[in-house]
Design a protein around this motif. Structure first.
Motif, PDB file in Angstrom:
ATOM      1  N   ARG A   1       2.093  -4.787  15.906  1.00 35.25           N
ATOM      2  CA  ARG A   1       2.968  -5.309  16.963  1.00 35.25           C
ATOM      3  C   ARG A   1       2.666  -6.779  17.227  1.00 35.25           C
ATOM      4  O   ARG A   1       3.577  -7.600  17.372  1.00 35.25           O
ATOM      5  CB  ARG A   1       2.792  -4.484  18.236  1.00 35.25           C
ATOM      6  N   ALA A   2       1.371  -7.130  17.268  1.00 33.75           N
ATOM      7  CA  ALA A   2       0.988  -8.534  17.482  1.00 33.75           C
ATOM      8  C   ALA A   2       1.427  -9.406  16.321  1.00 33.75           C
ATOM      9  O   ALA A   2       1.933 -10.523  16.514  1.00 33.75           O
ATOM     10  CB  ALA A   2      -0.525  -8.632  17.688  1.00 33.75           C
ATOM     11  N   LEU A   3       1.260  -8.908  15.098  1.00 29.66           N
ATOM     12  CA  LEU A   3       1.627  -9.710  13.931  1.00 29.66           C
ATOM     13  C   LEU A   3       3.147  -9.838  13.798  1.00 29.66           C
ATOM     14  O   LEU A   3       3.644 -10.878  13.342  1.00 29.66           O
ATOM     15  CB  LEU A   3       1.029  -9.091  12.668  1.00 29.66           C
ATOM     16  N   SER A   4       3.875  -8.811  14.186  1.00 28.63           N
ATOM     17  CA  SER A   4       5.341  -8.916  14.175  1.00 28.63           C
ATOM     18  C   SER A   4       5.806  -9.947  15.192  1.00 28.63           C
ATOM     19  O   SER A   4       6.752 -10.704  14.939  1.00 28.63           O
ATOM     20  CB  SER A   4       5.963  -7.543  14.469  1.00 28.63           C
ATOM     21  N   MET A   5       5.137  -9.978  16.343  1.00 33.37           N
ATOM     22  CA  MET A   5       5.445 -11.010  17.323  1.00 33.37           C
ATOM     23  C   MET A   5       5.114 -12.391  16.758  1.00 33.37           C
ATOM     24  O   MET A   5       5.898 -13.344  16.914  1.00 33.37           O
ATOM     25  CB  MET A   5       4.648 -10.766  18.616  1.00 33.37           C
ATOM     26  N   ALA A   6       3.983 -12.491  16.076  1.00 37.48           N
ATOM     27  CA  ALA A   6       3.613 -13.767  15.454  1.00 37.48           C
ATOM     28  C   ALA A   6       4.680 -14.207  14.456  1.00 37.48           C
ATOM     29  O   ALA A   6       5.022 -15.396  14.386  1.00 37.48           O
ATOM     30  CB  ALA A   6       2.259 -13.641  14.756  1.00 37.48           C
ATOM     31  N   ASP A   7       5.217 -13.275  13.692  1.00 42.75           N
ATOM     32  CA  ASP A   7       6.252 -13.618  12.707  1.00 42.75           C
ATOM     33  C   ASP A   7       7.455 -14.272  13.383  1.00 42.75           C
ATOM     34  O   ASP A   7       8.040 -15.226  12.855  1.00 42.75           O
ATOM     35  CB  ASP A   7       6.693 -12.377  11.941  1.00 42.75           C
TER      36      ASP A   7
ATOM     37  N   ASP B   1       5.583 -22.798  19.843  1.00 46.20           N
ATOM     38  CA  ASP B   1       5.722 -21.472  19.230  1.00 46.20           C
ATOM     39  C   ASP B   1       4.851 -21.323  17.994  1.00 46.20           C
ATOM     40  O   ASP B   1       4.280 -20.249  17.748  1.00 46.20           O
ATOM     41  CB  ASP B   1       7.188 -21.204  18.883  1.00 46.20           C
ATOM     42  N   LEU B   2       4.725 -22.386  17.210  1.00 47.38           N
ATOM     43  CA  LEU B   2       3.867 -22.316  16.036  1.00 47.38           C
ATOM     44  C   LEU B   2       2.410 -22.115  16.447  1.00 47.38           C
ATOM     45  O   LEU B   2       1.679 -21.327  15.847  1.00 47.38           O
ATOM     46  CB  LEU B   2       4.011 -23.581  15.187  1.00 47.38           C
ATOM     47  N   GLY B   3       1.984 -22.819  17.492  1.00 45.58           N
ATOM     48  CA  GLY B   3       0.627 -22.628  17.994  1.00 45.58           C
ATOM     49  C   GLY B   3       0.395 -21.206  18.472  1.00 45.58           C
ATOM     50  O   GLY B   3      -0.654 -20.600  18.205  1.00 45.58           O
ATOM     51  N   ILE B   4       1.378 -20.639  19.183  1.00 39.17           N
ATOM     52  CA  ILE B   4       1.257 -19.256  19.657  1.00 39.17           C
ATOM     53  C   ILE B   4       1.161 -18.298  18.478  1.00 39.17           C
ATOM     54  O   ILE B   4       0.356 -17.356  18.488  1.00 39.17           O
ATOM     55  CB  ILE B   4       2.445 -18.912  20.572  1.00 39.17           C
ATOM     56  N   ALA B   5       1.986 -18.531  17.452  1.00 40.28           N
ATOM     57  CA  ALA B   5       1.945 -17.662  16.271  1.00 40.28           C
ATOM     58  C   ALA B   5       0.563 -17.680  15.632  1.00 40.28           C
ATOM     59  O   ALA B   5       0.009 -16.626  15.265  1.00 40.28           O
ATOM     60  CB  ALA B   5       2.995 -18.125  15.260  1.00 40.28           C
ATOM     61  N   MET B   6      -0.014 -18.867  15.505  1.00 43.92           N
ATOM     62  CA  MET B   6      -1.336 -18.976  14.884  1.00 43.92           C
ATOM     63  C   MET B   6      -2.397 -18.280  15.724  1.00 43.92           C
ATOM     64  O   MET B   6      -3.304 -17.632  15.186  1.00 43.92           O
ATOM     65  CB  MET B   6      -1.692 -20.446  14.676  1.00 43.92           C
ATOM     66  N   GLN B   7      -2.294 -18.376  17.043  1.00 48.57           N
ATOM     67  CA  GLN B   7      -3.283 -17.724  17.900  1.00 48.57           C
ATOM     68  C   GLN B   7      -3.155 -16.213  17.836  1.00 48.57           C
ATOM     69  O   GLN B   7      -4.160 -15.498  17.830  1.00 48.57           O
ATOM     70  CB  GLN B   7      -3.141 -18.216  19.343  1.00 48.57           C
ATOM     71  N   LEU B   8      -1.942 -15.699  17.782  1.00 49.94           N
ATOM     72  CA  LEU B   8      -1.753 -14.254  17.623  1.00 49.94           C
ATOM     73  C   LEU B   8      -2.364 -13.777  16.304  1.00 49.94           C
ATOM     74  O   LEU B   8      -2.930 -12.680  16.229  1.00 49.94           O
ATOM     75  CB  LEU B   8      -0.267 -13.908  17.684  1.00 49.94           C
TER      76      LEU B   8
END
Length: 312
Positions: free
Chosen positions: A216-222, A160-167
């Motif tokens: 929306r992408a950054l909120s998902m990243a959060d 999940d941390l990797g996904i957040a960074m990619q977003l």
């Protein structure tokens, strides 16, 4: 491999990280020497694979693209590599020998990079998240092995941390990606925001709509960052500090994109050193919150050892 050769590969990995990601380079200084050596060598391989794929010309044929993917697979995994290896490949093969981890994670990353071989326009959120998993989530998994994470409970949080960074990367790099024919924001999101297919998403008339999609992408990243935070307690303490600081620097990039609003893509967003130091302190604070859990686990371990001694 002797110590001299390993040291050369480690230095190569450090140079790759310094060129490719100042955020990771900044945080990686907190790793113990042996772990940092493994981390930078793995990073060098990830960067090399990415560069090999990005280096293909837009006119490359399907056969040429498939050939490069096969070469990457062979150079990474074949027992007898077919050619002299690039230092990044040597570093990766050495790390695989030191820290066994499932090859499927590295193969997934290569397949993720392969998703960039054509002009990209993902249709759905699910396709976007699959891409993020392959190019960044699996990096989190492999890093967990590099850091000697003792509990498998750490793995989903690392993903999940990797996904957040990619977003976060995607939100920052919209202009650069669009120039290469890559739009990672899902078509369904763009349609809902009123940005028609084929439009220049960076055109001033679409900036307000684009900002809504990026939010929306950054909120998902959060949300994914929050899951990553929950996994810090499973990492060795020094590793947790390094990971938490990298997390804070990356999320600061997302905050800066938000702050700049319509000017977020006029020039590349980066975090200056003074701000990195400030957000690093937040990362330290996140890790300190895991101390009660760590003390509890230590107590449980001591009690288990006592019980085992009584039964000997």
């Amino acid at each position: 491999m002797n110590a001299v050769a390993q040291g050369q590969l480690t230095r190569y990995g450090q140079q790759s990280m310094q060129k490719g990601s100042l955020s990771f380079s900044f945080a990686s200084r907190l790793f113990a020497k042996s772990i940092r050596s493994r981390v930078v060598r793995l990073y060098a391989w990830c960067r090399y694979v990415d560069n090999r794929v990005d280096g293909l010309p837009a006119t490359a044929s399907f056969e040429e693209r498939q050939r490069v993917l096969r070469e990457l697979e062979d150079e990474s995994f074949a027992e007898m590599p077919p050619r002299e290896l690039h230092p990044a490949m040597q570093a990766f093969r050495e790390v695989r020998g030191e820290v066994p981890f499932p090859d499927e994670h590295a193969r997934d990353l290569i397949q993720g990079m392969a998703m960039d071989l054509d002009k990209v326009q993902y249709q759905t959120e699910e396709q976007l998240l699959l891409y993020c998993y392959r190019v960044a989530g699996v990096v989190g998994l492999m890093m967990s092995y590099m850091m000697n994470a003792e509990s498998k409970a750490a793995f989903p949080h690392a993903v999940d941390l990797g996904i957040a960074m990619q977003l976060t990367n995607i939100s920052r790099d919209i202009a650069e990606d669009a120039a290469m024919g890559r739009i990672y924001l899902p078509r369904t999101w763009l349609d809902k925001a009123g940005i028609p297919e084929g439009a220049n998403i960076l055109h001033p008339v679409y900036r307000p709509a684009l900002l809504a999609v990026v939010e929306r992408a950054l909120s998902m990243a959060d949300r994914y960052y929050s899951s990553g935070d929950a996994g810090l307690k499973y990492l060795p303490l020094r590793c947790a500090f390094a990971v938490a600081i990298a997390r804070e620097v990356y999320s600061a990039i997302g905050h800066e994109v938000r702050r700049r609003q319509g000017h977020a893509w006029d020039q590349r967003v980066w975090i200056p050193w003074p701000q990195k130091v400030r957000v690093a302190c937040r990362g330290v604070g996140r890790v300190l919150k895991t101390v009660p859990y760590r003390l509890h686990q230590l107590t449980l371990g001591l009690r288990t050892e006592e019980r085992m001694a009584l039964h000997e």
